[in-house]
Scaffold this motif. Structure first.
Motif, PDB file in Angstrom:
ATOM      1  N   UNK A 163     -10.186  55.360 108.720  1.00 55.44           N
ATOM      2  CA  UNK A 163     -10.573  54.883 107.481  1.00 55.44           C
ATOM      3  C   UNK A 163      -9.678  53.929 106.593  1.00 55.44           C
ATOM      4  N   UNK A 164      -8.486  54.180 106.297  1.00 54.18           N
ATOM      5  CA  UNK A 164      -7.495  53.504 105.835  1.00 54.18           C
ATOM      6  C   UNK A 164      -7.466  52.194 106.528  1.00 54.18           C
ATOM      7  N   UNK A 165      -7.388  52.015 107.824  1.00 56.46           N
ATOM      8  CA  UNK A 165      -6.950  50.719 108.648  1.00 56.46           C
ATOM      9  C   UNK A 165      -8.488  49.913 108.435  1.00 56.46           C
ATOM     10  N   UNK A 166      -9.562  50.890 108.765  1.00 60.07           N
ATOM     11  CA  UNK A 166     -10.716  50.158 108.582  1.00 60.07           C
ATOM     12  C   UNK A 166     -10.922  49.398 107.408  1.00 60.07           C
ATOM     13  N   UNK A 167     -10.690  50.123 106.281  1.00 58.42           N
ATOM     14  CA  UNK A 167     -10.850  49.355 104.947  1.00 58.42           C
ATOM     15  C   UNK A 167      -9.689  48.147 104.767  1.00 58.42           C
ATOM     16  N   UNK A 172     -15.224  47.946 111.230  1.00 57.10           N
ATOM     17  CA  UNK A 172     -16.093  49.211 111.056  1.00 57.10           C
ATOM     18  C   UNK A 172     -15.669  50.524 111.088  1.00 57.10           C
ATOM     19  N   UNK A 173     -15.783  51.363 110.202  1.00 59.26           N
ATOM     20  CA  UNK A 173     -15.154  52.688 110.369  1.00 59.26           C
ATOM     21  C   UNK A 173     -15.880  53.470 111.415  1.00 59.26           C
ATOM     22  N   UNK A 236     -20.032  64.281 113.737  1.00 59.52           N
ATOM     23  CA  UNK A 236     -19.732  63.071 114.579  1.00 59.52           C
ATOM     24  C   UNK A 236     -21.213  62.760 115.169  1.00 59.52           C
ATOM     25  N   UNK A 237     -21.903  63.578 115.468  1.00 63.29           N
ATOM     26  CA  UNK A 237     -23.126  63.517 116.096  1.00 63.29           C
ATOM     27  C   UNK A 237     -23.953  62.678 115.270  1.00 63.29           C
ATOM     28  N   UNK A 238     -23.912  62.792 113.954  1.00 70.08           N
ATOM     29  CA  UNK A 238     -24.977  61.959 113.098  1.00 70.08           C
ATOM     30  C   UNK A 238     -24.505  60.393 113.119  1.00 70.08           C
ATOM     31  N   UNK A 239     -22.930  60.225 113.303  1.00 71.15           N
ATOM     32  CA  UNK A 239     -22.449  59.154 113.078  1.00 71.15           C
ATOM     33  C   UNK A 239     -22.819  58.165 114.477  1.00 71.15           C
ATOM     34  N   UNK A 240     -22.484  58.812 115.720  1.00 68.50           N
ATOM     35  CA  UNK A 240     -22.778  58.263 117.074  1.00 68.50           C
ATOM     36  C   UNK A 240     -24.281  58.060 117.238  1.00 68.50           C
ATOM     37  N   UNK A 241     -25.107  58.856 116.613  1.00 66.99           N
ATOM     38  CA  UNK A 241     -26.520  58.777 116.853  1.00 66.99           C
ATOM     39  C   UNK A 241     -27.195  57.547 115.877  1.00 66.99           C
ATOM     40  N   UNK A 245     -24.379  57.204 108.225  1.00 76.06           N
ATOM     41  CA  UNK A 245     -23.064  56.493 107.864  1.00 76.06           C
ATOM     42  C   UNK A 245     -21.994  57.458 107.741  1.00 76.06           C
ATOM     43  N   UNK A 246     -20.490  56.862 107.929  1.00 75.20           N
ATOM     44  CA  UNK A 246     -19.447  57.702 108.030  1.00 75.20           C
ATOM     45  C   UNK A 246     -19.470  58.417 106.288  1.00 75.20           C
ATOM     46  N   UNK A 247     -19.882  57.858 105.389  1.00 72.87           N
ATOM     47  CA  UNK A 247     -19.718  58.568 104.086  1.00 72.87           C
ATOM     48  C   UNK A 247     -20.808  59.686 104.128  1.00 72.87           C
ATOM     49  N   UNK A 248     -22.090  59.428 104.419  1.00 79.11           N
ATOM     50  CA  UNK A 248     -23.174  60.165 104.684  1.00 79.11           C
ATOM     51  C   UNK A 248     -22.674  61.570 105.559  1.00 79.11           C
ATOM     52  N   UNK A 249     -22.094  61.252 106.569  1.00 78.29           N
ATOM     53  CA  UNK A 249     -21.604  62.313 107.499  1.00 78.29           C
ATOM     54  C   UNK A 249     -20.621  63.243 106.839  1.00 78.29           C
TER      55      UNK A 249
END
Length: 435
Positions: A163-167, A172-173, A236-241, A245-249
């Motif tokens: 997350x730190x690197x992505x920001x 994309x995180x 992780x399944x909710x993100x990959x599927x 979003x990462x925040x919602x996950x």
């Protein structure tokens, strides 16, 4: 080039002086950026400071950070490690090394729900170390497997460092999370292979299997793994599927962690308060560092130093592999003195233009830098996992460091492998884009 050299000396001198004085890293970064702007550019330092701080602190992607940290804090106070030990241990008695593999696989599972190296190491270690000692396992190898596998908390998503690197790098995180899967499994495989080879070469240091159970008993014990596996699948399944979003996950992860803690009767008002305050403290610390890093990045852009450094590196005629080798050596040295977040945000303004000039995929570089930060977790004098294990075992820091060194070498091997075969990192994100 003399102007750039003077600027570099002033920036580095200010940085090291303030760090040596004990000033917080976030405040140090803000001061360094202000010095660079005020003394070396005509840009209005004050207004740029205000606008940069605001722009870097309201990002929607940033909201995932405190939520994943809170999820890890909740699980740290639950019975998760005990359940994982009892669920995994009966299945591993046939492998050379036996219960030492519980440390590796347990850390891998914990990494997938905590996002933190220190939480992963401490959570698994406080359960497994007493059990391994009681059964007579070699203490050095038990410490080493924990030290090395604990770093998986940074690589296997959801990862705070990603997350730190992505920001910082504007990558994309979600794609970073997906890119971390195969390298994470690769490192688990390397750690387990090393333990098996060591056990075959040192059969007297591995006690006999004392957890013989029928297949039905093993399945009954494996039920303890169901809650954490469901939590991993939800997050992780909710993100990959593409469902969340990462925040919602992260929100679903926090809710799932609270349910899991409640089901194991480890959720009380006091543990809820402690987990929340722990998450607030860590999030504020990282947030301040990110704000300072954003201001340094802005200041460096105005000074032109990153572009000058990138041109200088291009003039050396280095290949991408040569640049990665030099950066790896640099990060190993920095890892002896700085924590992972500081390593990423301090070097990003200068390193990322070099990486772009060499046409290195920023997504691949994100996984590479997480692997290098993992190495910093087990290098003295500030390797945080070393101090976690020192507190857990009561051994001195050099004994813990010596036990960790083979796994440091395996992390170096991991960097070599993803450099030779970059598709280890990139194949899953490509499939994600193709959907």
């Amino acid at each position: 080039m003399s102007g750039e050299l003077l600027l570099a000396v002033a920036v580095l001198g200010t940085l090291f002086f303030l760090l040596a004085s004990g000033l917080w890293i976030g405040i140090t970064l803000l001061v360094v950026g202000f010095v660079a702007l005020f003394f070396f550019t005509p840009a209005p330092a004050g207004s740029l400071l205000a606008s940069t701080v605001w722009d870097s602190s309201w990002s929607w992607a940033l909201t995932a950070l405190p939520l994943f940290i809170w999820m890890g804090e909740i699980l740290f106070r639950s019975r998760l490690s005990e359940d994982m030990f009892r669920g995994l241990a009966p299945w591993l008695g046939w492998l050379p090394g036996r219960l030492l593999h519980v440390n590796i696989l347990g850390c891998g599972v914990m990494a997938a729900v905590s996002g933190s190296s220190s939480v992963t190491c401490a959570t698994i270690g406080r359960m497994s170390m007493p059990e391994l000692r009681k059964r007579g396992y070699h203490e050095g190898m038990a410490i080493g497997t924990l030290a090395g596998s604990g770093t998986l908390g940074l690589l296997i998503p959801p990862s705070i460092m990603m997350i730190v690197y992505g920001i910082t790098a504007q990558v994309s995180i979600g794609r970073l999370f997906i890119a971390g899967f195969l390298p994470g499994f690769m490192m688990i495989g390397l750690f387990m292979a090393y333990v098996m080879v060591w056990a075959l070469l040192n059969p007297t240091k591995v006690p006999a299997d004392d957890l013989r159970m029928s297949f039905g008993q093993k399945l009954w014990n494996a039920r303890r793994l169901i809650p954490v596996i469901l939590l991993i699948l939800v997050v992780l399944g909710s993100i990959y599927g593409g469902v969340a979003t990462p925040t919602e996950a992260a929100v679903m992860g926090v809710v799932g962690a609270l349910i899991l803690a409640g089901a194991t009767r480890t959720l009380s008002l006091e543990t809820f308060r402690e987990s929340l305050l722990g998450a607030v403290r860590t999030s504020c610390l990282i947030g301040l560092i990110l704000v300072g890093a954003a201001f340094v990045t802005t200041a460096m852009a105005f000074t032109g130093l990153p572009a000058a450094m990138a041109n200088w590196v291009n003039g050396l005629g280095l290949s991408p592999a040569g640049l990665i080798l030099i950066l790896t050596l640099l990060y190993i040295v920095l890892g002896c003195f700085l924590d992972g977040v500081s390593m990423i945000v301090l070097t990003a303004p200068v390193v990322l233009p070099m990486v772009a000039a060499q046409h290195i995929d920023p997504l691949w570089f994100g996984i590479y830098i997480v692997l290098v930060v993992e190495m910093a977790q087990i290098t003295p004098p500030v390797g945080f996992n070393l101090y976690v294990l020192q507190n857990l075992t009561g051994r001195d820091i050099w004994t813990v460091t010596k036990a960790s060194m083979p796994f440091f070498g395996l992390l170096c091997l991991g960097i070599v492998l993803i450099t030779i075969w970059p598709d280890i990192v990139l194949v899953l994100p490509r499939q994600m884009v193709g959907r």
